[in-house]
Design an enzyme around this catalytic site. Sequence first.
Site, mmCIF file in Angstrom:
data_model
loop_
_atom_site.group_PDB
_atom_site.id
_atom_site.type_symbol
_atom_site.label_atom_id
_atom_site.label_comp_id
_atom_site.label_asym_id
_atom_site.label_seq_id
_atom_site.Cartn_x
_atom_site.Cartn_y
_atom_site.Cartn_z
ATOM 1 N N ASP A 48 1.258 -1.165 0.038
ATOM 2 C CA ASP A 48 -0.033 -0.274 -0.498
ATOM 3 C C ASP A 48 1.005 1.076 0.093
ATOM 4 O OD1 ASP A 48 0.375 -0.710 2.976
ATOM 5 O OD2 ASP A 48 -0.747 0.679 3.654
ATOM 6 N N GLU A 51 -0.047 -0.780 6.415
ATOM 7 C CA GLU A 51 0.927 -0.060 6.529
ATOM 8 C C GLU A 51 0.891 0.941 6.537
ATOM 9 O OE1 GLU A 51 4.943 1.364 7.734
ATOM 10 O OE2 GLU A 51 3.691 1.875 6.100
#
Length: 399
Positions: free
Chosen positions: A91, A156
Site C-alpha cells: 500500500d 502499513e
Amino acid sequence: MLKQTTVITDQTTNLHSKIELNYQSIMLELAQYLIRKPSITPSDQGCCDLIGERLESIGFKLEFLNKNRVSNLWAKRGGGHPVVVFAGHTDVVPPGQNAKWDTPAFIPVIKDGFLYGRGASDMKGSLAAMVVAVEQFVTLYPQHQGAIGFMLTSDEEGIALEGTKHIVDTLLARNEAIDCAIVGEPTTELKLGDSIRIGRRGSVNCKITLHGKQGHVGYPEQLINPIHKSSRLIHKLASKRWDMPSRFFPSTSCQLVKVHSESGAMNVTPADLELCFNFRYSPKNSFSKIKAYVEKKIIKYGLKADIEWDHEAEPYLTKRGFLRKSLQKTIQKECGLKPKLTTGGGISDGRFIKQIAKQVIEIGPSNKTIHQANERVSIAELDQLRHLYFKLLEDLLLK
C-alpha cells in the site's frame, strides 16, 4: 596457456555482467508494474497476487491471510533454520490533492536514471528488489539451507491493525518462529547502506479536550477560556526533558500536532479546546510513565479535561547478533561503507515483527522523496539494493 585462461576469465566476467543486467531489467519491470497499481491504503490492487504467483513458481507455499479489506500474504520456502523473512507493504499514501506531480503518480516514468511514481521508494521499489533477489538466489542455490519467507501487507500506511499484526498473531498462534527479518523501508540518507534501522522508538498519541465556559469576550469575568488555560500545560509538555539520550535512542520528545476550538463568532470564547500530542519515547521511558505525568499536570493546573490515549508502538532494539553482523559485513564489502545504526524516523511494521522474530533490521533505498510529489528512486541504487539482498542471503543461508 596463460593467455587462454585469461580469455576464459573475461568470458566468465562478461557472462556474469549480462546475468546481472538481466536481473536488473527484471527488477525494474516488476517495480514499474507495481507502481501502476493505485494501491492506496488499505487497497492492494492485486500486488500480493502477482508477487505470490512469482514466489509460488520458485517453490514457495502461499497463505493469503486477508482480513476485511486488507490483503496479507505469508509465503515460505524450505524448512529448518535459519528462517530469513523479507517484509514489506504494497500500500501507498495518496498522491495528495494539491500535490504538483510532473507526471501522473501511478504511471511509472524513467528519467535521468530515476524511476518516478508513488511507491517508487516507499516501498514498491524495495519489494521488486527483494523478489528478484530471491528469484536469483533460488535459481543458483535451489538446495539452500534453512527457509526464506515473505510477509506482505496492504495495511502499513493506514491503521495497521489488520495487516502485519494479523500475520504475526496467526504465526504466533501456531508456534512458528522467525530467526531474522529484513524490512525494506527506505533508510538510506545519501548513499545506499549508509544507514540502517536496528530499532524504533515507541509512539503514543494523546487527545486532551479541555473544558471551559463559553462567554462574551467583553465580559472576561463571566467566562473560562480553555485556550488561555492550556498555555502552561502545552509549555510544560513541549519543553520537558523527559529522559537522557542513549547510544541508539534520542531523548523522548513531545509534539503538539493539532489544536482545535470553535466558538462560532469573533466575540465569543469557546467552551472546549482539543489538543492532540504525539510522544516518541525511548526504552528509558514508558507509556505508563508518560500517561501518569500528563494526568498529574492536568490535575496540578486545575484543568477540567477528558483524555484519550492511543499507544501505537513500544520501542525495540535489535542487539548485535548474526543478522546485524552479516548485514554490516555485507554492506562494507558491497557498498564500501560502515553503516550508521539508527532508530530514527517514524514507526514501521517492525514493531509487530519483533514479537516473533529474534532480530529485525530495516534496509532500503533513499527516503528523501517518500510521501512527496514526484516520489522517485535511483535505478542504480535500487539495483544495488537487489544485489545487497542477494549477497545477504548468501551469507545467511550458505554456511
